[in-house]
Design a protein around this motif. Structure first.
Motif, PDB file in Angstrom:
ATOM      1  N   LEU A   1      -8.317  -5.698   4.602  1.00 30.45           N
ATOM      2  CA  LEU A   1      -6.923  -6.121   4.502  1.00 30.45           C
ATOM      3  C   LEU A   1      -6.263  -6.262   5.874  1.00 30.45           C
ATOM      4  O   LEU A   1      -5.261  -6.939   6.015  1.00 30.45           O
ATOM      5  N   ILE A   2      -6.847  -5.570   6.869  1.00 30.03           N
ATOM      6  CA  ILE A   2      -6.169  -5.505   8.161  1.00 30.03           C
ATOM      7  C   ILE A   2      -6.245  -6.818   8.918  1.00 30.03           C
ATOM      8  O   ILE A   2      -5.359  -7.134   9.702  1.00 30.03           O
ATOM      9  N   THR A   3      -7.292  -7.632   8.645  1.00 33.34           N
ATOM     10  CA  THR A   3      -7.400  -8.903   9.365  1.00 33.34           C
ATOM     11  C   THR A   3      -6.136  -9.723   9.208  1.00 33.34           C
ATOM     12  O   THR A   3      -5.645 -10.320  10.161  1.00 33.34           O
TER      13      THR A   3
ATOM     14  N   SER B   1      -3.111   6.799  -0.068  1.00 34.47           N
ATOM     15  CA  SER B   1      -3.567   5.515   0.450  1.00 34.47           C
ATOM     16  C   SER B   1      -2.716   5.091   1.638  1.00 34.47           C
ATOM     17  O   SER B   1      -3.212   4.409   2.543  1.00 34.47           O
ATOM     18  N   ALA B   2      -1.440   5.519   1.685  1.00 29.71           N
ATOM     19  CA  ALA B   2      -0.604   5.189   2.839  1.00 29.71           C
ATOM     20  C   ALA B   2      -1.175   5.837   4.093  1.00 29.71           C
ATOM     21  O   ALA B   2      -1.252   5.215   5.152  1.00 29.71           O
TER      22      ALA B   2
ATOM     23  N   LEU C   1       6.677   7.430   5.252  1.00 23.63           N
ATOM     24  CA  LEU C   1       8.031   7.710   4.759  1.00 23.63           C
ATOM     25  C   LEU C   1       8.284   6.949   3.458  1.00 23.63           C
ATOM     26  O   LEU C   1       8.786   7.496   2.475  1.00 23.63           O
ATOM     27  N   MET C   2       7.889   5.659   3.476  1.00 25.66           N
ATOM     28  CA  MET C   2       8.129   4.828   2.312  1.00 25.66           C
ATOM     29  C   MET C   2       7.340   5.319   1.107  1.00 25.66           C
ATOM     30  O   MET C   2       7.863   5.364  -0.012  1.00 25.66           O
TER      31      MET C   2
ATOM     32  N   VAL D   1       0.826  -1.209   0.000  1.00 30.78           N
ATOM     33  CA  VAL D   1       0.000   0.000   0.000  1.00 30.78           C
ATOM     34  C   VAL D   1       0.860   1.258   0.000  1.00 30.78           C
ATOM     35  O   VAL D   1       0.378   2.353   0.241  1.00 30.78           O
ATOM     36  N   SER D   2       2.169   1.127  -0.230  1.00 26.10           N
ATOM     37  CA  SER D   2       3.026   2.312  -0.105  1.00 26.10           C
ATOM     38  C   SER D   2       3.324   2.963  -1.453  1.00 26.10           C
ATOM     39  O   SER D   2       4.286   3.700  -1.583  1.00 26.10           O
TER      40      SER D   2
END
Lengths: 201, 213
Positions: A117-119, A39-40, A158-159, A33-34
């Motif tokens: 996605l977090i699960t 979205s980050a 940062l990424m 997601v970076s």
């Protein structure tokens, strides 16, 4: 309440043992997601939110349902920890998704796609397990959850900032995309190694 | 697709770590030594195999809407088994893998195979797929661990392999070394792919136009 202790836990999880760069938790969303800054930020906020709730919920469940002494059954159910925690996190994420969709549609349109996605983000289960392994109390667990989420968000943002610039850079073709992201992460981890000299407490 | 292909695709063409970039957390975290890499690989193969088998057997009875929670419970059950076996029989390994043993639950390879393969396919192909993917994961872990352990510690499976004058690069044992090694392996695989594609192109060109002059 010992605020100094909470500060040590927070700094430890955000900088010294940064979840992504030092503990290798949550690498999949970190790389996946970076690509874009927006979205980050969305993913980071969603992770902070869920980690805080998950730290709270799993601590309560462990303490009052699974623990042999303080649990209400008086039976040692600690071997069920992994199953119980992942179920709690999965249902929590589902519940949060439904609540946000109902109560804050604007927030939902910003965070909605990240919540499922977090699960399977190992950082969330990771923080729950670490809270128990490190014998933190309830307040410490919640602080650790928030701090871990912030640490994840900092690394992610940062990424994303770096990767947006990398789009324009002249990179050897085989390294474009994910490989260069990993090498960048390595360089960032070297920078974060500097924080290990930061002794608190 | 033949059964042989189902097996080999997980090892090279669709290697979960080096091609699909799945299961990255354990791949980075426990790859500082070969012992850890093989231990984690074996645990993951077991969980992947068992969950693929069970999910495939249950595929007709599972309602589509709640299949993900069901898969997660199946996986978590086998992870608990692994946790208990490691704690009882391999305490040093359990200690050094640490938090990453319970975290096998959220290894996206396992849920990914349940969702993409075992939930739709018959029993035997699911076993083969689980084995292939698991071995592919283990090999990727070993590839990373080989570089990190030799450069970072001068050993391989705890055996001294470098000459005595070699000064280990400590960085490779630490977090940054894991990221950089991973990036290098991914880059190498992309490079090999690109070269193969180029060769194919030249070959096709030669067979088409080569004979005319």
């Amino acid at each position: 309440m010992d605020f100094g202790n909470l500060f040590v836990i927070a700094v430890g999880s955000i900088l010294i043992n940064n979840f992504v760069l030092m503990r290798f938790l949550g690498i999949c969303p970190y790389i996946g997601v970076s690509k874009k800054l927006d979205s980050a930020v969305g993913m980071g906020m969603a992770v902070i939110f869920v980690m805080t709730l998950a730290s709270f919920a799993t601590w309560i469940i462990y303490r009052y349902l699974l623990h042999p002494v303080t649990g209400i059954w008086g039976v040692d159910l600690t071997f069920l920890r992994t199953i119980a925690f992942i179920l709690v996190i999965a249902s929590l994420v589902q519940f949060v998704e439904m609540m946000i969709q109902k109560l804050a549609p604007a927030l939902y349109s910003a965070l909605g796609i990240f919540l499922p996605l977090i699960t399977t983000n190992c950082a969330v289960l990771g923080v729950a397990v670490l809270n128990i392994d490190d014998n933190l109390n309830l307040v410490e667990s919640i602080v650790n959850g928030i701090a871990a989420g912030i640490g994840f968000t900092i690394a992610l943002i940062l990424m994303a900032g770096i990767r947006e610039r990398l789009e324009l850079a002249n990179i050897p073709k085989p390294l474009q995309g994910i490989p260069i992201a990993f090498i960048m992460a390595g360089l960032m981890a070297i920078a974060f190694l500097g924080f290990s000299g930061l002794s608190v407490g | 697709m033949s059964l042989g292909n189902e097996f080999t695709k997980g090892i090279y063409a669709e290697n979960p770590v080096l091609r699909l970039a799945l299961g990255l957390c354990p791949a980075l975290a426990v790859s500082s030594s070969m012992t850890n890499a093989v231990g984690m690989g074996a645990s993951t193969i077991f969980v992947l195999l068992m969950s693929n088998m069970l999910v495939s057997l249950m595929r007709k009875g599972v309602p589509a809407k709640i299949r993900i929670p069901i898969y997660i419970v199946v996986i978590a059950t086998f992870v608990t088994v692994v946790e208990m076996v490691l704690a009882a029989y391999f305490p040093p390994l359990f200690e050094s893998l640490g938090i990453f043993v319970p975290l096998i639950v959220v290894n996206c390879i396992i849920l990914g195979r349940a969702e993409a393969f075992a939930g739709k396919r018959a029993f035997i192909p699911s076993i083969i797929d689980g084995l292939g993917m698991g071995i592919g994961f283990t090999l990727a872990l070993c590839a990373i661990a080989t570089v990190r352990e030799i450069l970072g510690n001068g050993t391989w499976f705890n055996l001294q392999v470098t000459p005595t004058g070699f000064e280990p690069v400590l960085l490779f044992m630490l977090a940054p070394g894991a990221f950089i090694t991973m990036g290098a392996w991914l880059g190498l695989f992309n490079w090999i792919d690109e070269r193969n594609a180029e060769k194919e192109k030249t070959k096709a060109y030669m067979t088409e136009f080569g004979g005319e002059k």
